[in-house]
Design a protein around this motif. Structure first.
Motif, PDB file in Angstrom:
ATOM      1  N   ARG A   5      -6.782   8.589   3.409  1.00 60.91           N
ATOM      2  CA  ARG A   5      -5.994   9.504   4.255  1.00 60.91           C
ATOM      3  C   ARG A   5      -6.010  10.924   3.685  1.00 60.91           C
ATOM      4  NH1 ARG A   5      -0.969   8.208   3.440  1.00 60.91           N
ATOM      5  NH2 ARG A   5      -1.510   6.760   1.765  1.00 60.91           N
ATOM      6  N   GLY A   6      -5.804  11.882   4.569  1.00 62.29           N
ATOM      7  CA  GLY A   6      -5.673  13.272   4.137  1.00 62.29           C
ATOM      8  C   GLY A   6      -6.970  13.862   3.630  1.00 62.29           C
ATOM      9  N   ILE A  17       2.166   6.050   1.842  1.00 69.23           N
ATOM     10  CA  ILE A  17       2.023   5.841   3.287  1.00 69.23           C
ATOM     11  C   ILE A  17       3.300   6.237   4.044  1.00 69.23           C
ATOM     12  CG2 ILE A  17       1.813   4.017   5.039  1.00 69.23           C
ATOM     13  CD1 ILE A  17      -0.394   2.773   3.337  1.00 69.23           C
ATOM     14  N   ASP A  53       3.630   9.739   4.872  1.00 69.41           N
ATOM     15  CA  ASP A  53       2.537  10.280   5.682  1.00 69.41           C
ATOM     16  C   ASP A  53       2.858   9.958   7.142  1.00 69.41           C
ATOM     17  OD1 ASP A  53       0.219  10.902   6.984  1.00 69.41           O
ATOM     18  OD2 ASP A  53      -1.114   9.887   5.565  1.00 69.41           O
ATOM     19  N   GLN A  65       1.985  11.196   9.934  1.00 68.05           N
ATOM     20  CA  GLN A  65       0.882  11.111  10.878  1.00 68.05           C
ATOM     21  C   GLN A  65       0.245   9.722  10.850  1.00 68.05           C
ATOM     22  OE1 GLN A  65       1.620  13.749   9.162  1.00 68.05           O
ATOM     23  NE2 GLN A  65       1.253  15.598  10.372  1.00 68.05           N
ATOM     24  N   TYR A  66       0.076   9.173   9.633  1.00 66.02           N
ATOM     25  CA  TYR A  66      -0.514   7.831   9.539  1.00 66.02           C
ATOM     26  C   TYR A  66       0.467   6.791  10.073  1.00 66.02           C
ATOM     27  CZ  TYR A  66      -2.838   3.688   7.626  1.00 66.02           C
ATOM     28  OH  TYR A  66      -3.447   2.468   7.496  1.00 66.02           O
ATOM     29  N   MET A  67       1.754   6.974   9.734  1.00 66.85           N
ATOM     30  CA  MET A  67       2.777   6.030  10.199  1.00 66.85           C
ATOM     31  C   MET A  67       2.793   5.981  11.727  1.00 66.85           C
ATOM     32  SD  MET A  67       4.223   4.593   7.588  1.00 66.85           S
ATOM     33  CE  MET A  67       5.859   3.993   8.003  1.00 66.85           C
ATOM     34  N   GLU A  68       2.558   7.144  12.346  1.00 63.65           N
ATOM     35  CA  GLU A  68       2.584   7.201  13.815  1.00 63.65           C
ATOM     36  C   GLU A  68       1.233   6.833  14.418  1.00 63.65           C
ATOM     37  OE1 GLU A  68       3.920  11.199  14.458  1.00 63.65           O
ATOM     38  OE2 GLU A  68       5.779  10.769  13.370  1.00 63.65           O
ATOM     39  N   GLY A  69       0.277   6.505  13.563  1.00 61.59           N
ATOM     40  CA  GLY A  69      -1.013   6.024  14.073  1.00 61.59           C
ATOM     41  C   GLY A  69      -1.968   7.130  14.455  1.00 61.59           C
ATOM     42  N   LYS A  70      -1.694   8.363  14.002  1.00 60.50           N
ATOM     43  CA  LYS A  70      -2.570   9.475  14.386  1.00 60.50           C
ATOM     44  C   LYS A  70      -3.808   9.550  13.498  1.00 60.50           C
ATOM     45  CE  LYS A  70       1.000  12.394  16.378  1.00 60.50           C
ATOM     46  NZ  LYS A  70       2.019  13.382  16.007  1.00 60.50           N
ATOM     47  N   PHE A  71      -3.715   9.059  12.251  1.00 65.61           N
ATOM     48  CA  PHE A  71      -4.882   9.109  11.375  1.00 65.61           C
ATOM     49  C   PHE A  71      -5.154   7.736  10.801  1.00 65.61           C
ATOM     50  CE2 PHE A  71      -3.767  13.572  11.407  1.00 65.61           C
ATOM     51  CZ  PHE A  71      -5.005  14.167  11.543  1.00 65.61           C
TER      52      PHE A  71
END
Lengths: 206, 323, 57
Positions: free
Chosen positions: A102-103, A195, A198, A200-206
């Motif tokens: 990620r990131g 995580i 993050d 964005q990852y939690m919301e499924g964007k990345f």
């Protein structure tokens, strides 16, 4: 701008790799788990592999068959291969469960996978140059796999001399370079954010 | 830097600006090297490492001369694996292919091997056994059809009656000539093998100082039982998950488990293109591992199975983590 | 040339289950890896909370 090439390289290196980023003495507070040590343990096993490998190189491919000390160095080399892969795979498991790509860290992930593949190839050529029954058998088994995919036209596992040069001269160098790039990327990008932080990852964007 | 914008508002891509802790990377590395050094030296002292002695034409001729003789006849008859292999050794087989995918054929003959000539006739030609050069000339001056007929006829007779190779002196008995020079060729080749001369002849045909063992290894692998029975003892056969096993009771290349797995299940364990199938599957899977960060379902697994909560449990319970 | 405390120079034992077959030494290595992974997650990492530079309360 008539700045010299040398100065350009120095400037951009220092910009991209400032020393306090390359060798920081602090880490984010969340870097507090034993799982973080498996990368450096893999490097430690690699250092031991190079060291024991150099001794085997200096004495030549037949030494370990006829000398107790040689056999012991070979044992150290072998057990470090097992440790190296064990640490590397645990490191990979850890990084997978951290979703450590990620990131903008895909390049770090990719060089890690290249290091994994490179290690498998390097270890395999090591098995080919044991100059004993195991290496003979592995060579004759591997030839069909190599030949079927076309690799056998270039790399012939039955050619022991070729395998020795690949394992001793070329592959550790390539693997070492991949590892260096991997470590520089880790240092440049920093340790991945947890995580839950993050969004964005939690919301499924990345 | 094309995707710079899409990451602009992604804090995970920025360097960490939150709380930090002391962390001595160099000390960690030095401790790791010491730990691994002690661990590997300890494991070496406890368990040593395997070294099953290499086999040779000499050991083959000593332990299983019938197998060696049968294999040599097979090389002359063109019935062995190497004789009918195809690329990269020769054009006697089509090689492995799946539909239009046949990399073996595409790359062509790169390591030319004529099994009858390279593994039997040429080595014999280097021998100083009386009459050997005559046998070589007789073989070479005969038509290919006749050569194959002699060799096949002798192979059949030999399979039926191993006593053609007399047990006492392990010599192939001379027969009435219907097999041409084949029995005598095999006889002399066995003599060469027993003396160790065949090992040298097979490796020095290309270079007086050999580093390439393609020919003796192809010969050994063509054999029926001697070479492979040692492998079977240690579960090294492809069908025995041999790729990840090791001689003795040492651990092997267990990281090859997935590669080895495909060889155990249908259709790959019986497919004539099994190696190519497994190679392609592993290529695709390796590519998938590389691109895993972009593969929709796989990249969400760490979210759905939150092992990260265990890894970062101290941090998540730290009030700082909420900021 | 085998100077070792334990002699492993004999064919390994295997566990077989359908198409699966694994040597005891390989199984041991894999189990040790899984065990190490679990330990790495479970054992608390030394926390020098006094040394924290920022975020210290």
């Amino acid at each position: 701008m008539s700045i010299s090439w040398t100065a350009k390289v120095r400037k951009s290196t220092l910009e991209k790799l400032p020393p306090d980023q390359l060798l920081p003495d602090t880490q984010p507070k969340y870097v507090a788990s034993w799982i973080y040590t498996f990368g450096v343990l893999t490097i430690a096993a690699f250092v031991m592999l190079v060291a024991s490998g150099l001794i085997l190189t200096i004495k030549g491919p037949n030494w370990w068959h006829v000398s107790h000390l040689g056999h012991f160095i070979n044992s150290i080399h072998l057990w470090n291969v097992e440790l190296f892969f064990a640490f590397m795979v645990i490191h990979l498991w850890g990084k997978f469960w951290m979703a450590a790509w990620r990131g903008k860290r895909f390049a770090t992930w990719a060089t890690g996978i290249f290091a994994f593949i490179g290690s498998i190839v390097t270890a395999f050529t090591g098995y080919l140059i044991q100059t004993n029954f195991d290496s003979q058998w592995i060579a004759t088994q591997a030839k069909d796999s190599f030949n079927s995919t076309g690799i056998g036209a270039i790399i012939n596992p039955l050619n022991t001399g070729q395998a020795i040069l690949l394992h001793v001269a070329m592959l550790p160098l390539i693997l070492g370079l991949i590892v260096v790039v991997h470590i520089i990327l880790v240092r440049r990008k920093g340790v991945v954010t947890p995580i839950s932080n993050d969004h964005q990852y939690m919301e499924g964007k990345f | 830097m094309k995707n710079q914008n899409s990451f602009k508002n992604y804090p995970a891509s920025q360097s960490w600006s939150g709380p930090k802790r002391q962390y001595d990377l160099i000390k960690e590395l030095v401790i790791a090297i010491v730990v691994v050094a002690v661990l590997s030296i300890g494991l070496s002292a406890l368990f040593s490492s395997p070294d099953e002695r290499a086999v040779t034409m000499k050991s083959w001729a000593t332990h299983n001369p019938i197998d060696l003789a049968q294999t040599a006849v097979g090389e002359l008859a063109g019935t062995t694996t190497s004789a009918g292999y195809g690329a990269p050794y020769n054009q006697n087989g089509s090689g492995q292919s799946i539909a239009f995918i046949s990399p073996q054929k595409w790359l062509g003959v790169r390591i030319p091997i004529n099994s009858a000539q390279d593994l039997v006739i040429k080595p014999l030609a280097t021998s100083n056994i009386p009459g050997a050069t005559d046998l070589v000339s007789k073989w070479n001056s005969t038509s290919a059809d006749q050569q194959i007929k002699w060799a096949n006829d002798f192979a059949k007779a030999f399979d039926k009656d191993n006593a053609l190779l007399s047990a006492n002196n392990a010599n192939v008995q001379n027969s009435d000539g219907k097999y041409g020079p084949v029995p005598a060729i095999v006889n002399d080749l066995l003599t060469m093998a027993r003396s160790g001369a065949l090992d040298g002849a097979l490796t020095t045909s290309d270079s007086p100082l050999p580093t390439n063992f393609t020919k003796p290894l192809l010969f050994l692998a063509d054999g029926g039982s001697y070479f492979s029975s040692i492998a079977s003892k240690y579960h090294l056969q492809g069908s025995q998950w041999g790729v990840m096993n090791e001689t003795g009771s040492w651990p092997g290349q267990s990281w090859l488990w997935l590669f080895s797995f495909w060889y155990q299940i249908p259709p790959f364990n019986s497919s004539p293109a099994g190696d190519l199938w497994v190679g392609l599957i592993m290529g695709v899977l390796t590519f998938a591992l590389l691109l895993l960060p972009f593969i929709p379902i796989l990249r969400r697994i760490p979210y759905w199975i939150p092992i990260h909560k265990l890894i970062w449990r101290n941090w998540y319970s730290d009030p700082d983590s909420k900021n | 040339m085998f100077l070792a405390v334990l002699n492993l120079n004999h064919p390994a034992h295997f566990l077989n289950w359908g198409p699966l077959s694994i040597s005891i030494p390989n199984l041991v290595i894999i189990l040790v890896m899984v065990f190490l992974f679990i330990l790495a997650l479970m054992i608390p990492f030394p926390n020098h909370s006094q040394e924290n530079k920022e975020g210290e309360k």
